[in-house]
Design an enzyme around this catalytic site. Structure first.
Site, PDB file in Angstrom:
ATOM      1  N   SER A  97      30.722  78.931 -13.501  1.00 32.93           N
ATOM      2  CA  SER A  97      29.430  78.261 -13.340  1.00 32.93           C
ATOM      3  C   SER A  97      29.591  76.884 -12.721  1.00 32.93           C
ATOM      4  O   SER A  97      30.454  76.110 -13.128  1.00 32.93           O
ATOM      5  CB  SER A  97      28.767  78.097 -14.709  1.00 32.93           C
TER       6      SER A  97
ATOM      7  N   TYR B 184      32.695  85.459 -15.810  1.00 34.62           N
ATOM      8  CA  TYR B 184      31.520  85.951 -16.546  1.00 34.62           C
ATOM      9  C   TYR B 184      30.227  85.413 -15.935  1.00 34.62           C
ATOM     10  O   TYR B 184      29.204  86.064 -15.949  1.00 34.62           O
ATOM     11  CB  TYR B 184      31.601  85.539 -18.010  1.00 34.62           C
ATOM     12  N   CYS B 185      30.276  84.182 -15.461  1.00 34.22           N
ATOM     13  CA  CYS B 185      29.072  83.568 -14.896  1.00 34.22           C
ATOM     14  C   CYS B 185      29.488  82.666 -13.750  1.00 34.22           C
ATOM     15  O   CYS B 185      30.296  81.778 -13.973  1.00 34.22           O
ATOM     16  CB  CYS B 185      28.325  82.774 -15.957  1.00 34.22           C
ATOM     17  N   PRO B 186      29.027  82.849 -12.546  1.00 32.64           N
ATOM     18  CA  PRO B 186      27.943  83.752 -12.165  1.00 32.64           C
ATOM     19  C   PRO B 186      28.344  85.218 -12.024  1.00 32.64           C
ATOM     20  O   PRO B 186      27.475  86.046 -11.826  1.00 32.64           O
ATOM     21  CB  PRO B 186      27.493  83.198 -10.811  1.00 32.64           C
TER      22      PRO B 186
END
Lengths: 76, 379
Positions: free
Chosen positions: B295, A13-15
């Site tokens: 992340s 989902y992220c990044p």
């Protein structure tokens, strides 16, 4: 000798798959390919749109079971 | 023979692993059945998220820094002697001083580093806040800034994915507080076709940008900066003029990873659930060092470290695996000088940020101090 780099971005989902692609291309040589796996259906359109805008080469987009496989060649 | 655990890297990930192992392997350490060694690059530990506040004078440098020895459990053998070569076949790590350390279990926690040098002109023409020297320089530039166009430029890959939006909203509040907003323009650039990689965050940011008068340029991957002309140009052939350029520079992993043939760009191919290096059963990878598509953030390092601790302890004590990492990430998002929200997600759960509130902002400020308990493995 060109290489193919595989990036498994399923569930990312992220990044997110496109940012992963951009980051991976940064460390590739010109002519190398990146094979991106993504479960994000938006990737099948977002990534080709960016590849065209950034003037790289889209080698292929296909649905493989639970994910999309998108192959991009670094052009410059 | 004592089991040797060698941790390469003394940042947040390595420190939490070291301290957590000391707590859970107390008896083994006391009896000489286990040793824990850490190879760090610096004698000082820095709270990196605090750097965001330094340019605005909202955190003092002294609040960000502690002696690494004071953060680490005293049973850890800590050396300021960075690794120069990791040989996973010979199970040996060589250092700058020429020492060679063997291991039974290796934890790679070398982290990431900013690379403004990867973009022509960026180091000369841009400011950033991702290290202490950069944050100081940006603080000085902001003090002298009397209005003009500020370009906030984001490059991939980078750690702390919410930082580009945070610095943008905080800068807007900072300029408003100094009465400079009417004389200033903020332009935010982002590599992909929306304002943030997290779609719900990007959707939330659109009306906030409109409300605050912040302009944006998406699909902007930086090709070069011209410090003389004060322009920044993208791979997509867009050129922007600036009076002040604040960049989130591209990052790479550490040179030792590349030099040791352990991963392109310094990122180590890592199995997403076990956090073992691909092809190894005795090499864990934690924090920014992994090549996982999640992340690069302190919380990621923290949750990964907790998993590595449980598995290492279980392997040493009971010769069995404990649990898998589920991809959990939690990030505070500062949405101005007085409000914040948060977002969490894992491999299976998409993010769903709530509305910003002052309460979450205060909790973030509290966490800025509670961090030192996290690093010690108490939180």
């Amino acid at each position: 000798m060109s290489e193919r780099h595989k990036v498994d971005a399923r569930g990312a989902y992220c990044p997110g798959p496109l940012m992963e692609l951009i980051a991976t291309l940064r460390h590739c040589a010109i002519g190398d390919e990146v094979e991106m796996w993504s479960t994000d259906t938006g990737s099948a359109t977002d990534i080709p749109a960016w590849v065209k805008k950034a003037r790289h080469e889209l080698v292929g987009v296909s649905q493989e079971g639970d994910h999309w496989a998108i192959i991009v060649r670094k052009a410059h | 023979m004592a089991k040797k655990i060698l941790i390469v890297g003394g940042g947040l990930a390595g420190t939490i692993v070291a301290n957590g192992l000391c707590r859970q392997l107390r008896d083994e350490l006391g009896a000489g059945g286990v040793t824990i060694t850490m190879l760090g690059a610096e004698p000082t530990h820095i709270y990196q998220p605090g750097l965001l506040y330094v340019p605005f004078g909202h955190m003092r440098e002294a609040e960000l820094l502690r002696e690494q020895k004071s953060v680490l459990d005293r049973r850890v053998s800590f050396h300021v002697d960075p690794a120069t070569r990791v040989d996973v076949d010979k199970k040996a790590v060589t250092t700058v001083s020429g020492q060679t350390h063997g291991y039974d279990f290796l934890v790679l926690a070398t982290g990431s580093r900013i690379r403004p040098d990867m973009v022509p002109g960026m180091a000369e023409g841009a400011h950033w806040f991702y290290d202490l020297a950069g944050a100081r320089k940006l603080r000085d530039a902001l003090q002298q800034f009397q209005g003009g166009r500020v370009v906030i430029n984001t490059n991939a890959p980078h750690k702390c994915p919410v930082a580009p939006l945070e610095i943008t909203f905080m800068l807007r509040d900072h300029l408003a507080g100094r009465g400079l907003l009417d004389k200033s323009e903020i332009v935010y650039t982002y590599p992909i076709g929306r304002l943030h990689s997290l779609e719900p965050v990007a959707n939330w940011a659109v009306p906030e940008f409109e409300r605050c008068g912040i302009k944006s340029e998406v699909f902007f991957n930086t090709k070069s900066v011209d410090p003389q002309k004060k322009t920044i140009t993208s791979e997509e052939d867009t050129t922007l003029e600036y009076d002040l350029l604040i960049t989130i520079p591209p990052h790479s992993g550490q040179q030792v990873i590349t030099d040791s043939g352990l991963g392109n760009g310094g990122w180590v191919p890592t199995e997403r659930n076990t956090l073992l290096r691909e092809g190894s059963s005795d090499v864990f990878v934690v924090g920014d060092t992994t090549n996982l598509p999640i992340s690069k953030a302190g919380s990621t390092a923290h949750f990964e470290a907790d998993t590595v601790i449980d598995n290492l302890v279980s392997l040493i004590k009971e010769d069995r695996w404990a649990r898998h990492y589920d991809g959990k990430v939690f990030c505070f998002v500062e949405t101005g000088m007085n409000s914040g929200t948060y977002v969490w997600f894992n491999y299976a759960t998409p993010p769903n940020p709530g509305p910003p509130s002052q309460m979450v902002h205060w909790f973030k400020l509290a966490y800025n101090r509670l961090y030192w308990l996290s690093a010690r493995g108490l939180l």
